[in-house]
Design a protein around this motif. Structure first.
Motif, short mmCIF file in Angstrom:
data_model
loop_
_atom_site.label_atom_id
_atom_site.label_comp_id
_atom_site.label_asym_id
_atom_site.label_seq_id
_atom_site.Cartn_x
_atom_site.Cartn_y
_atom_site.Cartn_z
N MET A 1 49.95 -0.44 -19.70
CA MET A 1 48.76 -0.88 -18.95
C MET A 1 48.98 -2.29 -18.44
O MET A 1 49.05 -3.26 -19.18
N PRO A 7 40.99 -9.00 -10.32
CA PRO A 7 40.25 -7.77 -10.58
C PRO A 7 40.92 -7.01 -11.71
O PRO A 7 42.10 -6.68 -11.61
N GLU A 8 40.19 -6.78 -12.75
CA GLU A 8 40.80 -6.15 -13.91
C GLU A 8 41.04 -4.68 -13.62
O GLU A 8 40.21 -4.01 -13.02
N VAL A 10 41.37 -1.00 -14.94
CA VAL A 10 40.96 -0.20 -16.08
C VAL A 10 41.72 1.11 -16.02
O VAL A 10 41.88 1.69 -14.95
N TYR A 12 41.92 4.73 -16.26
CA TYR A 12 41.02 5.88 -16.25
C TYR A 12 41.80 7.14 -16.59
O TYR A 12 42.91 7.33 -16.13
N CYS A 16 39.45 13.46 -17.24
CA CYS A 16 37.98 13.46 -17.17
C CYS A 16 37.44 12.26 -16.41
O CYS A 16 36.23 12.11 -16.29
N SER A 17 38.30 11.39 -15.91
CA SER A 17 37.94 10.27 -15.04
C SER A 17 37.23 9.13 -15.77
O SER A 17 36.93 8.12 -15.18
N LEU A 18 36.98 9.28 -17.05
CA LEU A 18 36.38 8.18 -17.79
C LEU A 18 37.45 7.16 -18.14
O LEU A 18 38.63 7.47 -18.10
N PRO A 19 37.04 5.93 -18.47
CA PRO A 19 38.03 5.02 -19.03
C PRO A 19 38.60 5.65 -20.30
O PRO A 19 37.86 6.32 -21.04
N GLU A 21 39.29 4.95 -23.19
CA GLU A 21 38.68 4.80 -24.51
C GLU A 21 37.42 5.63 -24.69
O GLU A 21 36.96 5.82 -25.81
N TYR A 22 36.86 6.14 -23.61
CA TYR A 22 35.66 6.95 -23.73
C TYR A 22 35.94 8.45 -23.70
O TYR A 22 35.02 9.25 -23.72
N GLU A 24 36.90 10.34 -25.91
CA GLU A 24 36.41 11.07 -27.08
C GLU A 24 34.95 11.45 -26.93
O GLU A 24 34.46 12.33 -27.64
N PHE A 25 34.26 10.80 -25.99
CA PHE A 25 32.87 11.17 -25.77
C PHE A 25 32.70 12.01 -24.51
O PHE A 25 31.60 12.32 -24.10
N ALA A 27 33.37 15.26 -21.74
CA ALA A 27 32.93 16.65 -21.81
C ALA A 27 33.93 17.49 -22.60
O ALA A 27 33.54 18.39 -23.32
N TYR A 44 44.01 5.53 -29.56
CA TYR A 44 43.61 6.53 -30.54
C TYR A 44 44.69 6.68 -31.61
O TYR A 44 45.45 7.65 -31.61
N GLN B 86 36.04 -3.81 -12.99
CA GLN B 86 37.01 -4.75 -12.43
C GLN B 86 36.64 -6.20 -12.73
O GLN B 86 37.50 -7.03 -12.94
N TYR B 87 35.35 -6.46 -12.70
CA TYR B 87 34.90 -7.83 -12.95
C TYR B 87 33.89 -7.80 -14.10
O TYR B 87 32.69 -7.91 -13.89
#
Lengths: 200, 181
Positions: A1, A7-8, A10, A12, A16-19, A21-22, A24-25, A27, A44, B86-87
């Motif tokens: 990563m 601009p950070e 993340v 994804y 499932c398109s979530l970040p 770390e999510y 596990e929650f 669908a 994980y 991002q921010y």
């Protein structure tokens, strides 16, 4: 990563398109697991441990398929893994939020002619979107090709379809297969006298 | 709010005139001072800024087909989660405990106990009716964007019922709409 200072970025999940770390929650955590093991194992630790315990897991499966397999033992493992992999796609049922199971739609294009005013008709094309065709573009192309009006209309049960003015029954199959090579000719059906008939 | 949201809910979209653009930019800059430096990158003066009007008095600010901000009626502009990721430091943050994540991701409003329990955290300065980022215990990214119903102090004092309205959460309709045409 890799993280840029401004601009950070993340990570994804591709499934499932979530970040990540999510997941596990999400669908369907099960579906994300292989992706996580490959891309974000650090999030994980439990999962990785679990995966390492079971030797025949997806990571080793992938490693072997890359070409490390040499010994007989490994060959056995790959066989086992591939059999495990074969049983997987069966469970490819999309789950809607709420646990409902969505059936996968059959990929086919259905063409229907609706007669109005006795001598005028409308040709309805359904299902082009299942092949990844953008309907708005498709209607424009159809309209241009046949020099008529063509529009995207909401059909019954909320599905979108293209209405083309005029009878373009005979040229349309050729046109569809030529413009969108993804659509095979044998997936195009006519509706004649209420029956479905393969076009070609 | 965005639980069911798709391109069908768009009732009108238009490129707004320069004075309105300026106003939007100004109110975003006022609301999120941390964004001021990058605002020029986000909403370039040159490229057209499109306001998409949707049902329920909802407006989306869209640049280059990317939804960036939304607001309701004349309420404050709130960034979409993709932008917030991002921010992350532009918004005030609340943190919910682990048990709440499941419900928040299903669209539930944030209840006070989830914020005041050991896993939760509150930014004391937040007043009521303010946009906040909802973070989660043990996670580094925001999972929802909320609009406070009570001030942080009241949340602590009352500790019952809805503390923050859930406006936009991961995997809702707006999240799934990565591009808008």
């Amino acid at each position: 990563m890799s993280e840029k200072p401004q601009p950070e970025r993340v990570l994804y999940c591709a499934v499932c398109s979530l970040p990540a770390e999510y997941c596990e929650f999400g669908a369907d955590f099960e579906a994300c697991k292989p992706w996580i093991l490959q891309n974000a194992p650090e999030l994980y630790p439990d999962l990785v441990r679990e995966a390492n315990k079971k030797n025949v897991d997806k990571v080793s499966n992938k490693l072997e398929s890359v070409g490390i397999s040499s010994s007989r033992n490994n060959a056995k493992l790959t066989a086992e893994a591939s059999s495990a992999g074969a049983s997987e796609p069966k469970q490819e049922v999309k789950r809607l939020p709420g646990g409902k199971i969505k059936k996968k739609l059959k990929q086919e294009v259905v063409i229907e002619k609706i007669v109005r005013n006795k001598r005028k008709c409308v040709t309805v094309v359904k299902g082009l979107d299942l092949f990844g065709v953008k309907l708005s573009d498709a209607s424009k192309k159809l309209g241009k090709k046949f020099a008529t009006g063509a529009s995207v209309v909401k059909g019954p049960t909320d599905k979108e379809q293209i209405d083309v003015q005029g009878d373009i029954f005979y040229d349309i199959v050729e046109f569809i297969t030529n413009t969108w090579p993804d659509v095979p000719g044998n997936a195009i059906y006519f509706i004649e006298d209420g029956r479905k008939v393969v076009a070609v | 709010m965005f639980r069911k949201f798709s391109s069908d809910d768009v009732s009108a979209q238009n490129q707004v005139k320069a004075s309105v653009q300026r106003k939007i930019r100004q109110s975003i800059a006022d609301e999120y001072p941390g964004l001021e430096l990058v605002l020029e990158d986000l909403l370039p003066k040159k490229s057209p800024l499109i306001v998409v009007k949707c049902q329920n008095h909802l407006n989306l600010v869209v640049v280059n087909n990317l939804p960036l901000f939304f607001n309701i009626r004349d309420g404050p502009y709130m960034p979409t989660l993709r932008l917030l990721h991002q921010y992350p430091n532009v918004m005030k943050k609340f943190q919910v405990d682990r048990g709440a994540i499941k419900f928040v991701l299903a669209g539930a409003n944030i209840m006070c106990p989830g914020l005041t329990s050991p896993g939760g955290a509150l930014d004391e300065q937040v007043l009521e009716e303010k946009p906040v980022a909802i973070m989660a215990e043990g996670k580094q990214h925001a999972l929802a964007i909320g609009f406070t119903k009570l001030s942080a102090k009241n949340i602590k004092a009352i500790n019952k019922g809805i503390g923050v309205d859930n406006m936009h959460y991961l995997n809702d309709g707006l999240w799934k709409m990565q591009k808008l045409e």
